[in-house]
Enzyme design. Structure first.
Site, mmCIF file in Angstrom:
data_model
loop_
_atom_site.group_PDB
_atom_site.id
_atom_site.type_symbol
_atom_site.label_atom_id
_atom_site.label_comp_id
_atom_site.label_asym_id
_atom_site.label_seq_id
_atom_site.Cartn_x
_atom_site.Cartn_y
_atom_site.Cartn_z
ATOM 1 N N LYS A 288 0.842 -1.204 0.000
ATOM 2 C CA LYS A 288 0.000 0.000 0.000
ATOM 3 C C LYS A 288 0.880 1.258 0.000
ATOM 4 O O LYS A 288 2.078 1.178 0.318
ATOM 5 C CB LYS A 288 -0.906 -0.005 1.238
ATOM 6 C CG LYS A 288 -0.162 0.009 2.577
ATOM 7 C CD LYS A 288 -1.078 -0.376 3.734
ATOM 8 C CE LYS A 288 -0.327 -0.377 5.053
ATOM 9 N NZ LYS A 288 -1.094 -1.018 6.135
ATOM 10 N N TYR B 166 13.165 31.727 5.285
ATOM 11 C CA TYR B 166 11.912 32.420 5.596
ATOM 12 C C TYR B 166 11.808 32.744 7.078
ATOM 13 O O TYR B 166 12.216 31.965 7.931
ATOM 14 C CB TYR B 166 10.723 31.550 5.203
ATOM 15 C CG TYR B 166 10.457 31.493 3.715
ATOM 16 C CD1 TYR B 166 10.345 32.662 2.956
ATOM 17 C CD2 TYR B 166 10.305 30.271 3.069
ATOM 18 C CE1 TYR B 166 10.078 32.609 1.590
ATOM 19 C CE2 TYR B 166 10.030 30.203 1.708
ATOM 20 C CZ TYR B 166 9.925 31.381 0.976
ATOM 21 O OH TYR B 166 9.651 31.312 -0.362
#
Ligand SMILES: *Cc1c(COP(=O)(O)O)cnc(C)c1O
Length: 369
Positions: free
Chosen positions: A38, A264
């Site tokens: 998965k 940032y």
């Protein structure tokens, strides 16, 4: 080895084979192996991994959702594929691709039966999932009579297996709880067998279960993380080989003066003369913001360098002061050192989350096909 020229996830299929052989060696000769692929085979590449596992002799596959199973069929996978958490909207597609649903509630049972009927199926294989303590998905013990009564005379579907899932198979402090889950599962399985009048195919263990509860293998085990190289335990990790290495390169070096900031919000401020490197990988690639601000370290030519400041969408900055490196040099985010388990622990998470989160933007490269 090819030179790293951009951010890549290198997948070592020989390591996969090693892990598969290791896990298989823990099984009784008759125990079947279900490979859990998965979430893009835990963030690597479901098609390539399943093809390799099929060639190695894996008897069954599991995915979470129907769409993942459809992709495997398109890639030519022939072995049975179980869908662990199917949704009714996909039942027709699931049947058209011969995928086998896990049925976990009376509602899902009825809806799947209706889908099998409208698709003119006979004895379509379904897997009954029982909740024995995880309290996530699954029928309860007192649903058994309802299931049996409901299925009686409805030949469109057939119970192919019954299974459950352990809540804490990796935690030896929870042995009593796990033993209780095993006992409950045995009891439910026996009841189903008696009422259906035949012996059903049973499975319970995930990777850590294989390691810690060898007596509870039943007919099959379901392994995911172990195939990819992690065993939720240092001793087991030492036996396994991580299949994936996340690599990138240095895009640019900067000389930083004291009190300059990086990135940032100026989250990093230098306390001296520093050299920083900017790498083309960010939170959009699966390196979340929690790895920033010196929590996590990457490997530059054998030295661990901290990720400084805030992680950006497409970039991170690291401190390479005193590391002899240049623009274009390779950087290992995780692989052998740090391993994905170690890298994940820098941000208080686990290998499962880190590796399944490596986004599809990152190119996959293969070794050892
Ligand atoms: C994901 C999953 C597994 C695999 O677990 P690992 O710890 O990765 O081996 C097994 N069974 C079920 C039901 C799962 O959802």
């Amino acid at each position: 080895m090819l030179r790293t020229l951009e951010t890549v996830l290198e997948i070592d299929l020989n390591a996969l084979e090693h892990n598969y052989n290791y896990l298989r060696s823990k099984l009784k000769p008759k125990t079947k192996f279900l490979g859990v692929v998965k979430a893009y085979a835990y963030g690597s590449d479901a098609n390539k991994i399943a093809q390799k596992l099929e060639a190695l002799g894996v008897e069954y596959f599991a995915v979470a959702y129907a769409k993942e199973g459809v992709a495997l069929r398109k890639a030519g996978i022939k072995k049975p594929i179980m869908v662990l958490h199917p949704q009714p909207i996909n039942f027709d597609e699931l049947i058209n691709n011969r995928l086998e649903p896990s049925l976990y509630s009376p509602k899902i049972l009825r809806e799947f039966y209706e889908a099998a009927k409208r698709n003119n199926q006979e004895k379509y294989p379904v897997h009954l999932k029982f909740n024995t303590g995880l309290n996530r998905l699954g029928f309860r013990e007192n649903d058994v009579q309802y299931i049996i009564d409901y299925l009686d005379g409805r030949n469109e579907v057939m119970v192919a297996s019954i299974f459950s899932h352990l809540a804490a198979s990796d935690d030896t402090n929870e042995r009593t709880f796990t033993q209780q889950q095993i006992t409950t599962f045995e009891k439910i399985a026996k009841e189903v067998d008696q009422k259906i009048g035949r012996t059903s195919f049973k499975h319970l263990l995930n990777t850590s279960g294989i390691i810690n509860y060898p007596e509870a293998q039943f007919d099959m085990v379901r392994s995911g993380i172990g195939l990819y190289g992690f065993g939720n335990d240092k001793k087991i990790d030492a036996e396994l080989k991580p299949i994936a290495t996340l690599k990138t390169i240095i895009s640019q070096l900067h000389k930083i003066e004291p009190d300059e900031s990086v990135g940032y919000n100026r989250a990093y401020t230098s306390d001296g003369y520093r050299t920083t490197a900017t790498l083309p990988i960010g939170h959009a690639d699966g390196i979340g913001r929690q790895y920033g601000n010196s929590k996590a370290f990457v490997n530059v030519k054998g030295h661990l360098a901290p990720i400084i400041g805030n992680v950006c969408m497409d970039m991170i900055m690291i401190d390479v002061t005193n590391i002899d490196c240049k623009e274009g040099d390779e950087v290992i985010i995780f692989g052998e050192n740090p391993t994905a388990e170690e890298f994940a622990s820098f941000a208080n998470t686990i290998s499962y989350e880190l590796i399944t989160g490596i986004s599809q933007r990152v190119k996959r490269l293969y070794k050892g096909i």
